[in-house]
Design a protein around this motif. Sequence first.
Motif, short mmCIF file in Angstrom:
data_model
loop_
_atom_site.label_atom_id
_atom_site.label_comp_id
_atom_site.label_asym_id
_atom_site.label_seq_id
_atom_site.Cartn_x
_atom_site.Cartn_y
_atom_site.Cartn_z
N VAL A 83 0.84 -1.20 0.00
CA VAL A 83 0.00 0.00 0.00
C VAL A 83 0.88 1.25 0.00
N ALA A 84 1.90 1.27 0.81
CA ALA A 84 2.82 2.42 0.85
C ALA A 84 3.49 2.61 -0.51
N ARG A 85 3.88 1.52 -1.16
CA ARG A 85 4.52 1.60 -2.48
C ARG A 85 3.56 2.17 -3.52
N VAL A 86 2.32 1.70 -3.53
CA VAL A 86 1.33 2.22 -4.48
C VAL A 86 1.11 3.70 -4.24
N GLN A 87 1.00 4.11 -2.98
CA GLN A 87 0.79 5.52 -2.69
C GLN A 87 1.98 6.37 -3.16
N ARG A 88 3.19 5.93 -2.86
CA ARG A 88 4.40 6.67 -3.29
C ARG A 88 4.46 6.81 -4.81
N GLU A 89 4.32 5.67 -5.50
CA GLU A 89 4.41 5.69 -6.96
C GLU A 89 3.28 6.51 -7.59
N PHE A 145 -9.11 -1.31 1.26
CA PHE A 145 -9.22 -2.40 0.30
C PHE A 145 -8.05 -2.33 -0.66
N VAL A 146 -7.55 -3.49 -1.07
CA VAL A 146 -6.50 -3.54 -2.07
C VAL A 146 -7.03 -4.22 -3.32
N ALA A 147 -6.52 -3.78 -4.46
CA ALA A 147 -6.80 -4.40 -5.76
C ALA A 147 -5.55 -5.17 -6.15
N GLN A 148 -5.73 -6.42 -6.55
CA GLN A 148 -4.61 -7.27 -6.95
C GLN A 148 -4.85 -7.84 -8.33
N ARG A 149 -3.76 -7.97 -9.06
CA ARG A 149 -3.76 -8.68 -10.33
C ARG A 149 -2.48 -9.50 -10.36
N ALA A 150 -2.60 -10.76 -10.70
CA ALA A 150 -1.45 -11.67 -10.78
C ALA A 150 -0.63 -11.63 -9.49
N GLY A 151 -1.33 -11.54 -8.35
CA GLY A 151 -0.67 -11.57 -7.05
C GLY A 151 -0.01 -10.28 -6.62
N GLN A 152 -0.11 -9.23 -7.43
CA GLN A 152 0.52 -7.95 -7.12
C GLN A 152 -0.53 -6.91 -6.75
N VAL A 153 -0.30 -6.15 -5.68
CA VAL A 153 -1.19 -5.05 -5.31
C VAL A 153 -0.95 -3.92 -6.30
N ILE A 154 -2.02 -3.50 -6.99
CA ILE A 154 -1.91 -2.47 -8.02
C ILE A 154 -2.72 -1.22 -7.67
N GLY A 155 -3.46 -1.27 -6.55
CA GLY A 155 -4.24 -0.11 -6.13
C GLY A 155 -4.83 -0.35 -4.76
#
Length: 182
Positions: A21-27, A68-78
């Motif tokens: 989650v922190a990575r998604v927010q930073r990016e 809530f997290v959104a995942q695709r192919a095991g990766q959190v993308i949002g």
Amino acid sequence: MSDLDARLSIRAAGPQDAEAVARVQRESWRTSYAGILPLEVIASHAGTRDAIAWRRRLERPGADGATFVAQRAGQVIGFASCGPAREPVRNLDAEVYALYVLQASQRRGVGRELLRACARHFARRGFFGFFLWVLKANRARMFYSAIGGEEMAQKSERLGKFDFAEIAYGWEDLTGLIAHEE
């Protein structure tokens, strides 16, 4: 398998998701606000909520709060974080505090599904409308309008030594967001 081929899943976030989650927010801060906010503001705020802070928040979300997290192919993308309104807007007492999707995954239904998860969360807790704040210069405003958000209020926010206009988009009836399935 391409990003488009992988199935999107939305789930409640837990402490184990803090780093993602922190990575998604930073990016997202770096890509979404480039050209909107001064580089010094992006640099100083992009990492404001680090993994330690997210872990604490995810361990204790509060009675009516959720992430809530959104995942695709095991990766959190949002992700989306929501709960009771910090300050109600037009009598709406629920708020989406943050909604971020990695740039490569935008325009693929991820944000819409995260908002639906928040809407379902609110309805289960007796909140029947919600709002969120977005920078007036942010292109995401078109997304919120397209999925039924109504402009409800404006304010000025100070980040560093700069003032920025924000607009609240709100949904007074959640049934359309909750019931709509594709």
